[in-house]
Scaffold this motif. Structure first.
Motif, short mmCIF file in Angstrom:
data_model
loop_
_atom_site.label_atom_id
_atom_site.label_comp_id
_atom_site.label_asym_id
_atom_site.label_seq_id
_atom_site.Cartn_x
_atom_site.Cartn_y
_atom_site.Cartn_z
N THR A 88 0.80 -1.20 -0.10
CA THR A 88 0.10 -0.07 0.01
C THR A 88 0.83 1.21 0.03
OG1 THR A 88 -0.12 -0.11 2.62
CG2 THR A 88 -1.91 -1.02 1.28
N GLY A 89 2.16 1.22 0.37
CA GLY A 89 2.88 2.37 0.41
C GLY A 89 2.76 3.04 1.71
N ILE A 90 2.45 2.35 2.68
CA ILE A 90 2.31 2.93 4.03
C ILE A 90 3.69 2.70 4.52
CG2 ILE A 90 1.04 2.70 6.12
CD1 ILE A 90 -0.66 3.58 4.22
N THR A 91 3.96 3.81 5.40
CA THR A 91 5.32 3.81 6.11
C THR A 91 5.30 2.85 7.28
OG1 THR A 91 5.60 6.09 5.40
CG2 THR A 91 7.14 5.15 7.09
N TYR A 92 4.36 2.86 8.06
CA TYR A 92 3.93 2.21 9.50
C TYR A 92 2.72 1.78 9.44
CZ TYR A 92 8.45 4.27 10.99
OH TYR A 92 9.61 4.75 11.05
N LEU A 93 2.28 0.45 9.76
CA LEU A 93 1.11 -0.20 9.69
C LEU A 93 1.12 -0.64 10.99
CD1 LEU A 93 -1.49 -0.24 8.41
CD2 LEU A 93 -0.55 -2.30 7.12
N TYR A 94 0.09 -0.70 12.02
CA TYR A 94 0.27 -1.23 13.28
C TYR A 94 -0.86 -1.42 14.02
CZ TYR A 94 0.86 3.80 14.40
OH TYR A 94 0.65 5.26 14.46
N THR A 95 -1.12 -2.14 15.18
CA THR A 95 -2.12 -2.08 16.29
C THR A 95 -1.57 -1.87 17.54
OG1 THR A 95 -2.13 -4.43 16.56
CG2 THR A 95 -3.35 -3.61 14.69
N LEU A 96 -2.39 -1.05 18.24
CA LEU A 96 -2.09 -0.59 19.65
C LEU A 96 -3.28 -1.38 20.61
CD1 LEU A 96 -1.29 3.06 18.95
CD2 LEU A 96 0.39 1.11 19.52
N VAL A 97 -2.73 -1.88 21.72
CA VAL A 97 -3.76 -2.20 22.64
C VAL A 97 -3.56 -1.46 24.20
CG1 VAL A 97 -4.09 -4.43 21.86
CG2 VAL A 97 -2.21 -3.98 23.51
N PRO A 98 -4.48 -0.99 24.78
CA PRO A 98 -4.35 -0.35 26.10
C PRO A 98 -3.77 -1.29 27.11
CG PRO A 98 -6.68 -0.50 25.56
CD PRO A 98 -6.10 -1.14 24.30
N TYR A 99 -3.33 -0.86 27.98
CA TYR A 99 -2.63 -1.75 29.18
C TYR A 99 -1.96 -0.70 30.34
CZ TYR A 99 0.20 -5.47 31.59
OH TYR A 99 0.56 -6.29 32.41
N GLN A 100 -2.57 -0.79 31.40
CA GLN A 100 -2.00 -0.22 32.63
C GLN A 100 -1.94 1.06 32.29
OE1 GLN A 100 1.41 -2.14 33.98
NE2 GLN A 100 0.34 -3.89 34.70
N ASP A 101 -2.84 1.98 31.61
CA ASP A 101 -2.76 3.39 31.44
C ASP A 101 -1.95 3.62 30.49
OD1 ASP A 101 -4.80 3.77 33.52
OD2 ASP A 101 -3.22 3.83 35.29
N GLY A 102 -1.29 2.68 29.68
CA GLY A 102 -0.56 3.15 28.61
C GLY A 102 -1.07 2.45 27.28
N SER A 163 -12.44 -6.73 18.70
CA SER A 163 -12.20 -8.11 18.58
C SER A 163 -13.44 -8.87 18.46
CB SER A 163 -11.01 -8.51 19.49
OG SER A 163 -11.41 -8.78 20.72
N PRO A 164 -13.41 -10.25 18.20
CA PRO A 164 -14.58 -10.85 18.30
C PRO A 164 -14.95 -11.19 19.70
CG PRO A 164 -13.37 -11.96 16.48
CD PRO A 164 -12.57 -10.92 17.09
N GLY A 165 -13.88 -11.38 20.54
CA GLY A 165 -14.21 -11.29 21.85
C GLY A 165 -14.65 -10.01 22.65
N GLY A 166 -14.58 -8.92 22.03
CA GLY A 166 -15.01 -7.63 22.58
C GLY A 166 -13.95 -6.91 23.08
N ARG A 167 -12.65 -7.22 22.88
CA ARG A 167 -11.64 -6.36 23.29
C ARG A 167 -11.34 -5.21 22.27
NH1 ARG A 167 -7.23 -6.28 26.60
NH2 ARG A 167 -5.13 -5.59 25.76
N VAL A 168 -11.49 -3.78 22.84
CA VAL A 168 -11.04 -2.90 21.97
C VAL A 168 -9.47 -2.42 21.84
CG1 VAL A 168 -11.48 -0.27 21.85
CG2 VAL A 168 -13.31 -1.66 22.85
N TYR A 169 -9.00 -2.21 20.48
CA TYR A 169 -7.88 -2.09 20.05
C TYR A 169 -7.80 -0.75 19.02
CZ TYR A 169 -8.36 -4.90 16.24
OH TYR A 169 -8.90 -5.45 15.01
N LEU A 170 -6.62 -0.39 18.95
CA LEU A 170 -6.58 0.63 17.47
C LEU A 170 -5.61 -0.06 16.29
CD1 LEU A 170 -5.50 3.73 19.84
CD2 LEU A 170 -7.78 3.05 18.80
N ALA A 171 -6.38 0.27 15.17
CA ALA A 171 -5.54 -0.13 13.97
C ALA A 171 -5.26 0.99 13.48
CB ALA A 171 -6.73 -0.89 13.13
N CYS A 172 -3.80 1.31 13.04
CA CYS A 172 -3.29 2.54 12.72
C CYS A 172 -2.56 2.67 11.42
CB CYS A 172 -2.62 3.18 14.09
SG CYS A 172 -3.54 3.33 15.49
#
Length: 396
Positions: A88-102, A163-172
């Motif tokens: 796709t020509g994207i520089t960075y492709l990643y997912t982020l998950v919240p954990y312990q206020d970070g 996610s299918p199990g209900g966990r919220v994450y960020l796709a960036c």
């Protein structure tokens, strides 16, 4: 005095020309930048939409703490995400998950230099993450954000997902703006310099502006072509080339709603290939893949231009036939069954013949969604299996 009047005679037209030229250049610059940003945002959206498909469906349900994902799975995910970023020509492709206020990286692209510096990037903390990431997580709305750091200037699409199990994450997805901005600055400087040197005539400025416009038009056109190819890639099953499950459901639902509006009826067929495990055992999974491709192509050739064919999963296919009669629908189902029986047989490879069991239902006002139609056709499909396979069982 005459000399002074002569100077004034040239000064005012020159100033006016410079002012008008500057306004036109700024306007062209803004339009070119907006067009480029619009296409970049579309590419970011396509990349983010494709990202979850590169990971196991339950990945983010298991990505709950450091060490919860094995290194082998991390490396396999990394290869897939890196490949999608390169496509796709994207520089960075990643997912982020919240954990312990970070926020922590769960499936990021990793450069060779980064991989050499440290083997594991799963659950690596995103130190000093911009506030836009947290806001997107809290509001649940996609956010486009542009920021600069020690690695450059990036335009980022942040999309909350579940996610299918209900966990919220960020796709960036991050797009490096350095090349775009450098190109804009370079051409802006050239046009301004050329305009100021040739203020006696508007013709050179006209051609310079055309040149800049053409360059950015070509740049935007290339982005549009990439975006179109990505949309087609996202809609197709990788192996067979027919519609994937999500695209089939979207297209069939639109057709179903149009049929309801005009009180028309159609049909839906659920197709399951019989005894396909025997084919895989006889000629291997790669040979089985070739049989699947041949069957998908053969079934597609039996359909009308406005019929939809999709791969439901594994060795199951689904067909939506709009604006048809029960008799024509049954005829189409039998034609598909015979076609699979013909093209699925490959004695030269030593493979057993392939047949199909088909469940067929009439789609009318009583069927409101494609999911309902699939569920009903699936019941008939199992009846066809129980009756000895290689049959069409209908409810017309």
């Amino acid at each position: 005095m005459k000399s002074l009047r002569s100077v004034k005679y040239y000064v005012w037209p020159t100033l006016i020309y410079i002012a008008v030229s500057a306004l036109l250049v700024v306007h062209a610059y803004r339009e070119a930048r907006q067009d480029a940003l619009h296409e970049i945002d579309r590419i970011l959206a396509v990349a983010v939409a494709l990202l979850p498909g590169q990971l196991p469906p339950d990945f983010h349900d298991r990505a709950v703490a450091p060490g919860s994902i094995a290194l082998e799975e991390e490396l396999a995910n990394r290869d897939k995400v890196n490949a999608l970023a390169a496509l796709t020509g994207i520089t960075y492709l990643y997912t982020l998950v919240p954990y312990q206020d970070g926020l922590y990286f769960s499936a990021p692209t990793v450069t060779p230099e980064e991989a050499q510096r440290q083997p594991r990037w799963y659950f690596h903390p995103y130190a000093d993450a911009p506030e836009a990431f947290r806001q997107a997580l809290e509001t649940g709305r996609p956010t486009v954000y542009e920021y600069a750091d020690q690695w450059g200037t990036f335009r980022t699409l942040i999309t909350p997902m579940r996610s299918p199990g209900g966990r919220v994450y960020l796709a960036c997805a991050d797009y490096d703006m350095a090349e775009v901005k450098a190109s804009l600055r370079e051409h802006l400087t050239r046009v301004l310099a050329f305009s100021l040197c040739t203020f006696a005539s508007c013709v050179p400025f006209f051609f310079a502006t055309r040149r800049v416009t053409r360059r950015f038009h070509n740049f935007g056109k290339s982005l549009v072509e990439i975006n179109a190819s990505l949309r087609d890639l996202a809609a197709r099953d990788e192996l067979t080339g027919v519609l994937n499950r999500r695209s089939f459901f979207q297209g069939a639902q639109r057709m179903l709603e149009q049929m309801h509006a005009y009180a028309e009826s159609g049909a839906l067929l659920m197709i399951d290939l019989d005894n396909f495990k025997q084919i895989n055992r006889a000629i291997g999974h790669l040979g089985g893949d070739r049989v699947l491709k041949r069957i998908a192509g053969g079934v597609g050739r039996t359909l009308r231009a406005n019929d939809l064919l999709g791969r439901y999963g594994g060795v199951e296919f689904v067909v939506f036939v709009p604006k048809t009669t029960p008799e024509d629908a049954l005829s189409a189902a039998e034609r598909i069954r015979r076609t699979i029986e013909d093209v699925g047989c490959d004695p030269a490879q030593g493979a057993p013949g392939c047949t199909a069991s088909i469940g067929l239902i009439l789609v009318d006002d009583g069927v409101r969604t494609v999911e309902d139609a699939v569920a009903q056709a699936d019941e008939l499909l199992f009846k066809a299996k129980d009756l000895g396979k290689n049959k069409v069982v209908d409810r017309l």
